[in-house]
Design a protein around this motif. Structure first.
Motif, PDB file in Angstrom:
ATOM      1  N   ARG A 264       1.250 -10.091  -9.819  1.00 49.98           N
ATOM      2  CA  ARG A 264       2.446 -10.065  -9.409  1.00 49.98           C
ATOM      3  C   ARG A 264       3.100 -11.417  -9.684  1.00 49.98           C
ATOM      4  N   ILE A 265       4.284 -11.300 -10.111  1.00 52.81           N
ATOM      5  CA  ILE A 265       5.003 -12.539 -10.597  1.00 52.81           C
ATOM      6  C   ILE A 265       6.061 -12.678  -9.570  1.00 52.81           C
ATOM      7  N   SER A 266       6.096 -13.906  -8.859  1.00 46.56           N
ATOM      8  CA  SER A 266       7.294 -14.131  -8.085  1.00 46.56           C
ATOM      9  C   SER A 266       7.913 -15.601  -8.483  1.00 46.56           C
TER      10      SER A 266
ATOM     11  N   ALA B 105      -2.698  -5.764 -15.091  1.00 48.37           N
ATOM     12  CA  ALA B 105      -1.412  -5.332 -15.286  1.00 48.37           C
ATOM     13  C   ALA B 105      -0.337  -6.181 -14.527  1.00 48.37           C
ATOM     14  N   VAL B 106       0.834  -6.174 -14.865  1.00 50.59           N
ATOM     15  CA  VAL B 106       1.798  -6.678 -13.784  1.00 50.59           C
ATOM     16  C   VAL B 106       2.274  -5.523 -12.788  1.00 50.59           C
ATOM     17  N   VAL B 107       2.313  -5.655 -11.547  1.00 48.68           N
ATOM     18  CA  VAL B 107       2.550  -4.824 -10.554  1.00 48.68           C
ATOM     19  C   VAL B 107       4.136  -5.226  -9.706  1.00 48.68           C
ATOM     20  N   ASP B 108       4.660  -4.397  -9.200  1.00 49.83           N
ATOM     21  CA  ASP B 108       5.683  -4.569  -8.325  1.00 49.83           C
ATOM     22  C   ASP B 108       5.098  -4.619  -6.738  1.00 49.83           C
ATOM     23  N   THR B 109       6.153  -4.821  -5.938  1.00 48.52           N
ATOM     24  CA  THR B 109       5.798  -5.235  -4.539  1.00 48.52           C
ATOM     25  C   THR B 109       5.385  -3.862  -3.917  1.00 48.52           C
ATOM     26  N   SER B 110       5.243  -2.451  -4.508  1.00 48.65           N
ATOM     27  CA  SER B 110       4.543  -1.408  -3.825  1.00 48.65           C
ATOM     28  C   SER B 110       3.215  -1.535  -4.157  1.00 48.65           C
ATOM     29  N   THR B 111       2.574  -2.419  -4.794  1.00 48.14           N
ATOM     30  CA  THR B 111       1.087  -2.474  -5.105  1.00 48.14           C
ATOM     31  C   THR B 111       0.648  -3.683  -4.528  1.00 48.14           C
ATOM     32  N   ALA B 112      -0.455  -3.793  -4.025  1.00 48.63           N
ATOM     33  CA  ALA B 112      -0.978  -5.108  -3.454  1.00 48.63           C
ATOM     34  C   ALA B 112      -1.734  -5.765  -4.468  1.00 48.63           C
ATOM     35  N   PRO B 113      -1.130  -7.194  -4.613  1.00 48.20           N
ATOM     36  CA  PRO B 113      -1.776  -8.115  -5.869  1.00 48.20           C
ATOM     37  C   PRO B 113      -3.020  -8.390  -5.752  1.00 48.20           C
ATOM     38  N   ASP B 114      -3.773  -8.650  -6.649  1.00 47.47           N
ATOM     39  CA  ASP B 114      -4.943  -9.439  -6.789  1.00 47.47           C
ATOM     40  C   ASP B 114      -4.637 -10.941  -7.093  1.00 47.47           C
TER      41      ASP B 114
END
Length: 256
Positions: A82-84, A112-121
């Protein structure tokens, strides 16, 4: 001195001057690399790869503060990034291109890049220089952030956490975005290598991005090989240095 002897001495000096190591076949930095990026070594012998892997994949001079055990750490599943971005210069797309470079060139890494609906690693925080310290404190807590600030480059750093079996659970990457493209690319490649499990530095190895005396800004042939070795199925999270060393000759033979 005979001409043949003189020629032999010249070649010997050239070979020795390259730090006495066996890597060879240098080529210009790849397209898209920073303008001042160093040339790239493209050929390594087994000892170059073995010694480098044992240096970079074991231990850490800073990334895991307070942890001294010496074992492999890696992700064992698809890695959600996740990129913030909170910086005035939005380098989100640039970081995505960096990550794509890892994914395309190291197929064993499933990310893969994920949005806020997926828990990030992995959370990649892109911040302005003035907010670097406060961003670390907000994410890691004041005491951990202070320890990092005392040891780290104030332009970028990574904090990784693993379970007792060596499986990576989370990595937090912090990169300053308002110090120019070259600095950003150098940090982005460097810190992503850390987040994926190459947690150590080696300032005496001249062909790795994890040499802190170099500013690289691209995924080098050598670091790609390091990741191929780390994410080879035969290398499992939690393995000891001895166990890994027994496997490396076979793994190195299989590198493409």
């Amino acid at each position: 001195m005979r001409p043949f002897d003189l020629l032999f001495c010249i070649f010997a000096f050239i070979a020795y001057s390259d730090q006495g190591m066996a890597a060879s076949r240098m080529r210009p930095a790849p397209v898209g690399a920073p303008s001042g990026a160093p040339r790239e070594y493209t050929a390594f012998d087994e000892s170059d790869l073995t010694s480098g892997f044992l240096r970079l994949a074991f231990g850490s001079d800073m990334q895991r503060l307070g942890e001294s055990d010496d074992r492999i750490r890696k992700f064992d599943h698809r890695i959600a990034f996740r990129i913030s971005n909170s910086g005035h210069v939005d380098r989100t797309e640039m970081y995505k291109r960096v990550l794509d470079d890892f994914i395309v060139r190291v197929p064993r890494i499933d990310a893969a890049v994920v949005d806020t609906s997926t828990a990030p690693d992995v959370i990649v925080r892109l911040v302005d220089a003035k907010d670097f310290v406060s961003a670390l404190a907000a994410a890691l807590g004041d005491s951990t952030a202070s320890a990092f600030i005392n040891q780290t480059n104030p332009r970028c750093t990574t904090r990784s956490r693993a379970d007792e079996l060596g499986h990576l659970l989370r990595a937090d990457i912090f990169i300053v975005v308002d110090r120019g493209t070259d600095i950003f690319l150098d940090c982005a490649y460097h810190e992503t290598l850390h987040a994926l499990g190459l947690m150590n530095h080696a300032d005496d190895i001249p062909w790795t991005t994890l040499n802190q005396r170099r500013s690289v800004g691209y995924l080098s042939v050598y670091d790609r090989a390091m990741l191929q070795m780390l994410y080879d199925p035969k290398i499992r999270a939690g393995m000891s240095r001895f166990d890994v060393q027994m496997l490396l000759p076979q793994i190195i033979q299989g590198l493409d």
